[in-house]
Design a protein around this motif. Structure first.
Motif, PDB file in Angstrom:
ATOM      1  N   GLU A  56       0.704  -1.232  -0.085  1.00 24.75           N
ATOM      2  CA  GLU A  56      -0.095   0.031   0.036  1.00 24.75           C
ATOM      3  C   GLU A  56       0.882   1.362   0.088  1.00 24.75           C
ATOM      4  N   ASP A  57       1.744   1.127   1.085  1.00 24.92           N
ATOM      5  CA  ASP A  57       2.834   2.332   0.904  1.00 24.92           C
ATOM      6  C   ASP A  57       3.499   2.579  -0.558  1.00 24.92           C
ATOM      7  N   ALA A  58       3.782   1.579  -1.160  1.00 22.32           N
ATOM      8  CA  ALA A  58       4.567   1.380  -2.368  1.00 22.32           C
ATOM      9  C   ALA A  58       3.669   1.920  -3.254  1.00 22.32           C
ATOM     10  N   LEU A  59       2.257   1.701  -3.274  1.00 21.20           N
ATOM     11  CA  LEU A  59       1.279   2.315  -4.590  1.00 21.20           C
ATOM     12  C   LEU A  59       1.092   3.940  -4.321  1.00 21.20           C
ATOM     13  N   CYS A  60       1.252   4.238  -2.904  1.00 22.72           N
ATOM     14  CA  CYS A  60       1.128   5.692  -2.489  1.00 22.72           C
ATOM     15  C   CYS A  60       2.401   6.509  -3.180  1.00 22.72           C
ATOM     16  N   LYS A  61       3.665   5.742  -2.949  1.00 24.91           N
ATOM     17  CA  LYS A  61       4.767   6.241  -3.247  1.00 24.91           C
ATOM     18  C   LYS A  61       4.959   6.395  -4.668  1.00 24.91           C
ATOM     19  N   ASP A  83       9.585  -6.635  -3.173  1.00 26.95           N
ATOM     20  CA  ASP A  83       9.516  -8.000  -2.326  1.00 26.95           C
ATOM     21  C   ASP A  83       8.157  -8.541  -2.720  1.00 26.95           C
ATOM     22  N   ALA A  84       8.290  -9.684  -2.795  1.00 25.12           N
ATOM     23  CA  ALA A  84       6.853 -10.468  -3.032  1.00 25.12           C
ATOM     24  C   ALA A  84       6.175 -10.806  -2.025  1.00 25.12           C
ATOM     25  N   MET A  85       6.753 -10.983  -0.636  1.00 22.47           N
ATOM     26  CA  MET A  85       5.880 -11.057   0.381  1.00 22.47           C
ATOM     27  C   MET A  85       5.896 -10.015   1.483  1.00 22.47           C
ATOM     28  N   MET A  86       4.919  -8.983   1.373  1.00 19.28           N
ATOM     29  CA  MET A  86       4.876  -7.842   2.148  1.00 19.28           C
ATOM     30  C   MET A  86       3.612  -7.802   2.886  1.00 19.28           C
ATOM     31  N   PRO A  87       3.357  -7.165   4.100  1.00 20.50           N
ATOM     32  CA  PRO A  87       1.797  -7.163   4.766  1.00 20.50           C
ATOM     33  C   PRO A  87       1.212  -6.145   3.809  1.00 20.50           C
ATOM     34  N   ASP A 121       0.652  -7.600  -0.879  1.00 24.59           N
ATOM     35  CA  ASP A 121       1.826  -8.314  -1.270  1.00 24.59           C
ATOM     36  C   ASP A 121       2.369  -7.873  -2.744  1.00 24.59           C
ATOM     37  N   GLY A 122       3.580  -8.168  -2.922  1.00 24.53           N
ATOM     38  CA  GLY A 122       4.284  -7.615  -4.358  1.00 24.53           C
ATOM     39  C   GLY A 122       3.426  -8.101  -5.505  1.00 24.53           C
ATOM     40  N   PHE A 123       2.884  -9.232  -5.698  1.00 23.86           N
ATOM     41  CA  PHE A 123       2.268  -9.649  -6.788  1.00 23.86           C
ATOM     42  C   PHE A 123       1.004  -8.867  -6.916  1.00 23.86           C
ATOM     43  N   GLU A 124       0.442  -8.597  -5.993  1.00 16.41           N
ATOM     44  CA  GLU A 124      -0.857  -7.553  -5.954  1.00 16.41           C
ATOM     45  C   GLU A 124      -0.676  -6.238  -6.299  1.00 16.41           C
ATOM     46  N   PHE A 125       0.509  -5.680  -5.831  1.00 14.96           N
ATOM     47  CA  PHE A 125       0.936  -4.300  -6.011  1.00 14.96           C
ATOM     48  C   PHE A 125       1.380  -4.144  -7.426  1.00 14.96           C
ATOM     49  N   VAL A 126       1.860  -5.084  -8.119  1.00 16.00           N
ATOM     50  CA  VAL A 126       2.485  -5.124  -9.621  1.00 16.00           C
ATOM     51  C   VAL A 126       1.033  -5.429 -10.354  1.00 16.00           C
TER      52      VAL A 126
END
Length: 133
Positions: free
Chosen positions: A72-77, A89-93, A96-101
């Motif tokens: 979520e933080d990655a998406l905002c940034k 990273d694939a495994m994040m709280p 996760d990385g797959f959902e983000f991408v």
């Protein structure tokens, strides 16, 4: 092998992967007569020490780094900054990385991604490849 040495080797490999990806992309961009440099790297990693180590290595290599602690933080940034390439990273709280991408790809974004993971199954690799990672 000491943990610090293993991390150094792993993150040298991330830097090499960015350089290889940059070389391949710059060939495509030259064909399209676009001028593009990869400077801004989004690093999405929930482990503070690993994120910090990647950040230090990439900054020493001349990249500007935007760190994120989860998907979520990655998406905002990602939306707040101009990002040229991502190390995720694939495994994040939270996300996760797959959902983000996947969310970025569904929105039409084609920013290059280097996925870092301890996951090694064929299904995990296929999931990454299906997202264009």
């Amino acid at each position: 092998m000491p943990l610090a040495v293993a991390f150094t080797i792993a993150f040298d490999n991330v830097n090499d992967a960015i350089k290889r990806r940059t070389t391949r992309l710059s060939a495509v961009w030259k064909i399209k007569r676009l001028k593009k440099e990869i400077n801004n790297v989004l690093v999405a990693e929930d482990d503070y020490n690993i994120c910090r180590l990647i950040e230090i290595k990439l900054k020493n290599a001349g990249y500007s780094v935007v760190p994120a602690v989860d998907g979520e933080d990655a998406l905002c940034k990602f939306h707040e900054n101009h990002i040229d390439i991502m190390v995720v990273d694939a495994m994040m709280p939270k996300k996760d990385g797959f959902e983000f991408v996947k969310e970025l790809r569904l929105a039409g974004d084609k920013t290059p991604v280097i996925m870092c993971t301890a996951l090694g199954s064929i299904d995990d690799k296929a999931a990454g490849v299906s997202l264009g990672v």
